[in-house]
Design an enzyme around this catalytic site. Structure first.
Site, PDB file in Angstrom:
ATOM      1  N   THR A 107     -29.580 -47.357  21.056  1.00  0.00           N
ATOM      2  CA  THR A 107     -28.674 -46.207  21.209  1.00  0.00           C
ATOM      3  C   THR A 107     -29.511 -44.978  21.572  1.00  0.00           C
ATOM      4  O   THR A 107     -29.760 -44.730  22.745  1.00  0.00           O
ATOM      5  CB  THR A 107     -27.848 -45.977  19.935  1.00  0.00           C
ATOM      6  OG1 THR A 107     -28.712 -45.909  18.795  1.00  0.00           O
ATOM      7  CG2 THR A 107     -26.831 -47.099  19.742  1.00  0.00           C
ATOM      8  N   LYS A 129     -33.686 -52.011  16.560  1.00  0.00           N
ATOM      9  CA  LYS A 129     -33.337 -50.717  17.129  1.00  0.00           C
ATOM     10  C   LYS A 129     -33.212 -49.735  15.988  1.00  0.00           C
ATOM     11  O   LYS A 129     -32.918 -50.095  14.856  1.00  0.00           O
ATOM     12  CB  LYS A 129     -32.049 -50.794  17.938  1.00  0.00           C
ATOM     13  CG  LYS A 129     -30.791 -51.129  17.159  1.00  0.00           C
ATOM     14  CD  LYS A 129     -30.098 -49.988  16.486  1.00  0.00           C
ATOM     15  CE  LYS A 129     -29.793 -48.890  17.479  1.00  0.00           C
ATOM     16  NZ  LYS A 129     -29.230 -47.701  16.738  1.00  0.00           N
ATOM     17  N   THR A 148     -33.181 -51.496   8.634  1.00  0.00           N
ATOM     18  CA  THR A 148     -32.971 -50.268   9.373  1.00  0.00           C
ATOM     19  C   THR A 148     -32.109 -50.546  10.564  1.00  0.00           C
ATOM     20  O   THR A 148     -32.527 -51.182  11.508  1.00  0.00           O
ATOM     21  CB  THR A 148     -34.287 -49.641   9.808  1.00  0.00           C
ATOM     22  OG1 THR A 148     -33.988 -48.439  10.491  1.00  0.00           O
ATOM     23  CG2 THR A 148     -35.112 -50.530  10.650  1.00  0.00           C
ATOM     24  N   GLU A 194     -36.052 -39.891  15.983  1.00  0.00           N
ATOM     25  CA  GLU A 194     -35.395 -38.880  16.808  1.00  0.00           C
ATOM     26  C   GLU A 194     -36.147 -37.550  16.748  1.00  0.00           C
ATOM     27  O   GLU A 194     -36.293 -36.946  15.685  1.00  0.00           O
ATOM     28  CB  GLU A 194     -33.954 -38.698  16.350  1.00  0.00           C
ATOM     29  CG  GLU A 194     -33.096 -39.907  16.676  1.00  0.00           C
ATOM     30  CD  GLU A 194     -31.703 -39.831  16.096  1.00  0.00           C
ATOM     31  OE1 GLU A 194     -30.853 -40.612  16.550  1.00  0.00           O
ATOM     32  OE2 GLU A 194     -31.469 -39.009  15.189  1.00  0.00           O
ATOM     33  N   ASN A 202     -28.814 -34.763  17.045  1.00  0.00           N
ATOM     34  CA  ASN A 202     -27.756 -35.086  16.101  1.00  0.00           C
ATOM     35  C   ASN A 202     -26.641 -34.057  16.049  1.00  0.00           C
ATOM     36  O   ASN A 202     -25.560 -34.316  15.506  1.00  0.00           O
ATOM     37  CB  ASN A 202     -28.354 -35.271  14.699  1.00  0.00           C
ATOM     38  CG  ASN A 202     -29.091 -36.604  14.605  1.00  0.00           C
ATOM     39  OD1 ASN A 202     -28.483 -37.648  14.481  1.00  0.00           O
ATOM     40  ND2 ASN A 202     -30.411 -36.540  14.712  1.00  0.00           N
ATOM     41  N   THR A 207     -20.073 -36.225  20.390  1.00  0.00           N
ATOM     42  CA  THR A 207     -19.414 -35.629  21.558  1.00  0.00           C
ATOM     43  C   THR A 207     -20.285 -35.614  22.787  1.00  0.00           C
ATOM     44  O   THR A 207     -19.794 -35.411  23.883  1.00  0.00           O
ATOM     45  CB  THR A 207     -18.970 -34.189  21.235  1.00  0.00           C
ATOM     46  OG1 THR A 207     -20.098 -33.441  20.791  1.00  0.00           O
ATOM     47  CG2 THR A 207     -17.917 -34.193  20.167  1.00  0.00           C
TER      48      THR A 207
END
Length: 442
Positions: free
Chosen positions: A171, A200, A211, A298, A437, A442
């Protein structure tokens, strides 16, 4: 390696595949694929449906998230493993939608995915299901079911097939995570066994079990009860020892499949030497995969090892290491290259605090007067002592800046209360984490 599917899945394919090993050794009897179905309406080119299939029935075992809000595929797969842990043929995975908190309809969708894969694998009750992505939205199930024939038709065992499959489960990841190894067992020293794993994850990494998603396959003959023993032990030392943030996912699962295609004597819970050897191999592979998740955290700019030593208990050492790793103040200090060791000891000191406690008097692992903190560079240079037996050192700020400028950093927290040790891997927290995040849905 540079297939059209991979080119369409990564903005910078060379960068995305730069962390992959140069060679692989995949287990016999497994074929995989990654195909495009467009789970997200905006997705037209990224592979988002993965299929892992064994030519023969597998023993299977898994560890799953401990959150009370289990996603539908977790509920489905757990139930399937309870009744068919020795007859699993495959795993079907979609990215782009978690199928979590979706009610009875979500469970029906997960069941439909499994049954569709079963049909093409020529089996019943044999396919585990995983999903990852946005929570609280129903799957575009028709798209997925319509895509199963193509996923089955695309199955193969080349490096490219495996990389496409590992890409399909991603993702917010910036690269596919795929590792393989060869090994032998004491009872079959002349037989080469193979094991490969993909995972992932880049955010919502504080799993307390695994995870997000992971699939590991081996051609060794491991019985289901032995496999469950091994995967639980391996998870504790790997996926349970990492964090990116402090959020557990609804979809965390790591499953291991063993088809025995390489031959040899079956490994059971009674064949101690073989089980211990396999467990060590599985732990090494799971640790490699877990570290890749941290490196792909991230917005991460640093890979941080927190090593707690000389603790009274291993459980205490693990708790302290995890508490420090999950501290936002510590993680932002690492991003800012600030050798603020006060944030380390402050977090460590709170490791055993429970809600409602007036004072922590039952933390024998911790003794402020014997605590030492050091900073180690990733290039193998000398350690920089920050705290010695509870007394601050005069910090060489120039040396600290040199160390913190590196990508790999190690924090050593020596407690001086015992002989046990634990390691936890984490990353820093940057502005980019908030950006990613802040508008994830959206």
């Amino acid at each position: 390696m540079a297939s059209q599917l991979l080119k369409g899945s990564w903005k910078d394919l060379a960068k995305a595949t730069s962390r992959l090993p140069k060679t692989f050794t995949f287990p016999k009897g497994f074929k995989v694929s990654g195909t495009v179905v467009g789970v997200k309406p905006s997705n037209k080119t990224k592979v988002d449906l993965a299929l892992i299939a064994s030519q023969t029935p597998c023993s299977a075992a898994a560890v799953v998230t401990k959150t009370k809000f289990h996603a539908a595929p977790i509920t489905f797969s757990r139930k399937l493993l309870e009744s068919h842990s020795s007859g699993i043929r495959g795993v079907i995975i979609n990215s782009g939608n978690a199928n979590a908190v979706t009610g009875p309809g979500g469970l029906a969708d997960a069941t439909a995915m499994s049954e569709a894969a079963d049909h093409y694998l020529g089996a019943k009750n044999s396919t585990l299901v995983m999903s990852t992505g946005v929570i609280g939205q129903r799957l575009p199930i028709k798209k997925i079911l319509d895509g199963v024939p193509a996923a089955h038709g695309a199955l193969g065992d080349s490096d490219t097939h495996w990389i496409e499959c590992a890409t399909a489960i991603c993702t917010t990841d910036t690269f596919p995570k795929l590792v393989s190894k060869t090994f032998t067992l004491p009872s079959s020293p002349s037989t080469e066994y193979r094991i490969a794993g993909m995972t992932k994850g880049a955010g919502m990494i504080c799993p307390n079990m695994a995870t997000l998603l992971g699939v590991i396959a081996t051609d060794a003959p491991i019985a289901a009860p032995a496999l469950q023993t091994a995967v639980r032990a391996a998870t504790d030392k790997s996926f349970n020892s990492i964090s990116v943030d402090n959020d557990m996912s609804t979809n965390d699962i790591v499953a291991v499949l063993a088809n025995g295609a390489a031959g040899g004597s079956q490994v059971t819970t009674k064949t101690t030497a073989d089980l211990e050897a396999f467990q060590a191999v599985l732990t090494d592979l799971a640790t490699d995969l877990a570290k890749l998740i941290v490196r792909d955290g991230e917005g991460a700019t640093k890979f941080i090892t927190i090593r707690v030593t000389d603790a009274l208990s291993e459980a205490g050492a693990r708790q302290i290491a995890a508490t420090v790793a999950q501290s936002s103040l510590f993680k932002t200090a690492m991003y800012g290259k600030d050798a603020n060791w006060g944030r380390i000891v402050a977090s460590a000191g709170s490791a055993f605090v429970r809600p409602g406690q007036a004072q922590v008097d039952d933390a024998p692992d911790l003794n402020p007067d014997t605590t030492n903190v050091s900073l180690l560079p990733g290039d193998g240079g000398p350690a920089l002592k920050l705290l010695v037996d509870g007394v601050p050192e005069a910090v060489n700020e120039a040396r600290a800046a040199e160390i913190l400028d590196q990508t790999d950093i190690e924090i050593v927290l020596s407690l001086g209360t015992g002989k046990y040790e634990a390691v936890h891997w984490t990353c820093d927290m940057s502005h980019e984490y908030v950006t990613i995040n802040g508008d994830y849905r959206t």
